[in-house]
Write a protein that holds these residues in place. Structure first.
Motif, PDB file in Angstrom:
ATOM      1  N   GLU A 110       0.832  -1.202   0.000  1.00  0.00           N
ATOM      2  CA  GLU A 110       0.000   0.000   0.000  1.00  0.00           C
ATOM      3  C   GLU A 110       0.867   1.253   0.000  1.00  0.00           C
ATOM      4  N   ILE A 111       0.617   2.110  -0.970  1.00  0.00           N
ATOM      5  CA  ILE A 111       1.215   3.443  -0.964  1.00  0.00           C
ATOM      6  C   ILE A 111       0.200   4.343  -0.280  1.00  0.00           C
ATOM      7  N   GLN A 112       0.565   4.849   0.865  1.00  0.00           N
ATOM      8  CA  GLN A 112      -0.376   5.527   1.751  1.00  0.00           C
ATOM      9  C   GLN A 112      -0.842   6.877   1.216  1.00  0.00           C
ATOM     10  N   ILE A 113      -2.111   7.162   1.450  1.00  0.00           N
ATOM     11  CA  ILE A 113      -2.678   8.501   1.254  1.00  0.00           C
ATOM     12  C   ILE A 113      -3.260   8.928   2.588  1.00  0.00           C
ATOM     13  N   ALA A 114      -2.931  10.119   3.041  1.00  0.00           N
ATOM     14  CA  ALA A 114      -3.450  10.599   4.329  1.00  0.00           C
ATOM     15  C   ALA A 114      -3.431  12.123   4.357  1.00  0.00           C
ATOM     16  N   ASP A 115      -4.351  12.666   5.126  1.00  0.00           N
ATOM     17  CA  ASP A 115      -4.360  14.104   5.390  1.00  0.00           C
ATOM     18  C   ASP A 115      -3.390  14.379   6.523  1.00  0.00           C
ATOM     19  N   ASP A 116      -2.134  14.570   6.172  1.00  0.00           N
ATOM     20  CA  ASP A 116      -1.080  14.752   7.180  1.00  0.00           C
ATOM     21  C   ASP A 116      -1.269  16.013   8.017  1.00  0.00           C
ATOM     22  N   TYR A 117      -2.127  16.924   7.591  1.00  0.00           N
ATOM     23  CA  TYR A 117      -2.370  18.153   8.336  1.00  0.00           C
ATOM     24  C   TYR A 117      -3.396  17.960   9.452  1.00  0.00           C
ATOM     25  N   SER A 118      -4.097  16.847   9.430  1.00  0.00           N
ATOM     26  CA  SER A 118      -5.183  16.631  10.385  1.00  0.00           C
ATOM     27  C   SER A 118      -4.660  16.199  11.746  1.00  0.00           C
ATOM     28  N   LYS A 119      -5.507  16.363  12.749  1.00  0.00           N
ATOM     29  CA  LYS A 119      -5.158  15.944  14.108  1.00  0.00           C
ATOM     30  C   LYS A 119      -4.881  14.457  14.162  1.00  0.00           C
ATOM     31  N   GLU A 120      -5.658  13.681  13.390  1.00  0.00           N
ATOM     32  CA  GLU A 120      -5.545  12.226  13.436  1.00  0.00           C
ATOM     33  C   GLU A 120      -4.208  11.722  12.909  1.00  0.00           C
ATOM     34  N   TRP A 121      -3.697  12.336  11.828  1.00  0.00           N
ATOM     35  CA  TRP A 121      -2.558  11.751  11.132  1.00  0.00           C
ATOM     36  C   TRP A 121      -1.292  12.602  11.171  1.00  0.00           C
ATOM     37  N   SER A 122      -1.328  13.755  11.800  1.00  0.00           N
ATOM     38  CA  SER A 122      -0.134  14.602  11.858  1.00  0.00           C
ATOM     39  C   SER A 122       0.912  14.092  12.844  1.00  0.00           C
TER      40      SER A 122
END
Length: 230
Positions: A110-122
């Protein structure tokens, strides 16, 4: 003597030729050129997914549940070119080399996609953030656009190597053959327990997939094109 000199010259020329990664993965390709095909038809009529989960709205694909969208075809070496847009808190991904589309997590990369700016994933491990080879290798030098803005991915798979270009910049180069353990990565970091097959042992022929609405936040894809490599 002449033969020896000629051999040296030829060897030097070959040594200085551009590598595959420099020639293909560093540069955003012209996805309208020869060999490129649009992966999914209008209305996703040639895609594999549970009925009613994924939809096509003027060429933008999104899902209502955490169910993946899969290619009917299987691929060996290829270049994949696409746009994606995060929502706030998005956690999604692009799956390659998937040999089992129902139990895909241990049977694909899996090549990850994420909202790195969010509280969950930052604040999570960098191997869980955008453009990482999920659970294995973090991306570097990336410029990710914020939720609501389109990003561009180019993913090249050739042999056991994967190159990831995000918004025109090479951010990840992964050699799957180095990942021989299902517990510890080459850099000593821990691998999530659900990735139970070492990457080095995964087959290199499989489906391409796109993760749906995971962790409560949607993901949007468009302009998905693929080119097989000989």
């Amino acid at each position: 003597m002449k033969i020896t000199k000629l051999f040296v010259i030829v060897a030097l020329c070959l040594f200085t030729l551009p590598s595959f990664s420099q020639d293909t993965a560093y540069i955003r390709p012209d996805a309208s050129g020869s060999g490129w095909v649009t992966m999914f038809n209008k209305g996703l009529t040639n895609a594999v997914f549970p009925a009613g989960v994924w939809s096509d709205s003027s060429g933008i694909f999104t899902a209502t549940k955490d169910e993946a969208l899969w290619s009917k075809d299987e691929y060996d070496d290829f270049v994949l070119d696409l746009d994606f847009m995060n929502a706030e808190g998005t956690n999604s991904g692009v799956m390659v080399h998937a040999t089992d589309t129902k139990d895909w997590i241990p049977h694909s990369v899996e090549i990850q996609i994420a909202d790195d700016y969010s509280k969950e994933w930052s604040s999570v491990s960098p191997t869980w953030q955008c453009a990482a080879i999920f659970g294995h290798q973090a991306a570097t030098n990336k410029t990710l656009h914020k939720a609501g803005e389109w990003n561009h991915f180019t993913i090249t798979c050739r042999g056991r190597k994967i190159w990831v270009v995000l918004n025109g910049t090479l951010v990840n180069t992964c050699d799957m053959s180095l990942f021989t353990s299902a517990k510890i990565n080459p850099d000593g970091s821990e691998i999530p327990s659900w990735l139970s097959n070492p990457m080095a042992t995964l087959p290199l022929h499989g489906h391409v997939g796109f993760q749906g609405k995971h962790a409560g936040a949607p993901i949007y894809f468009k302009n998905i094109k693929i080119k097989r490599l000989s």
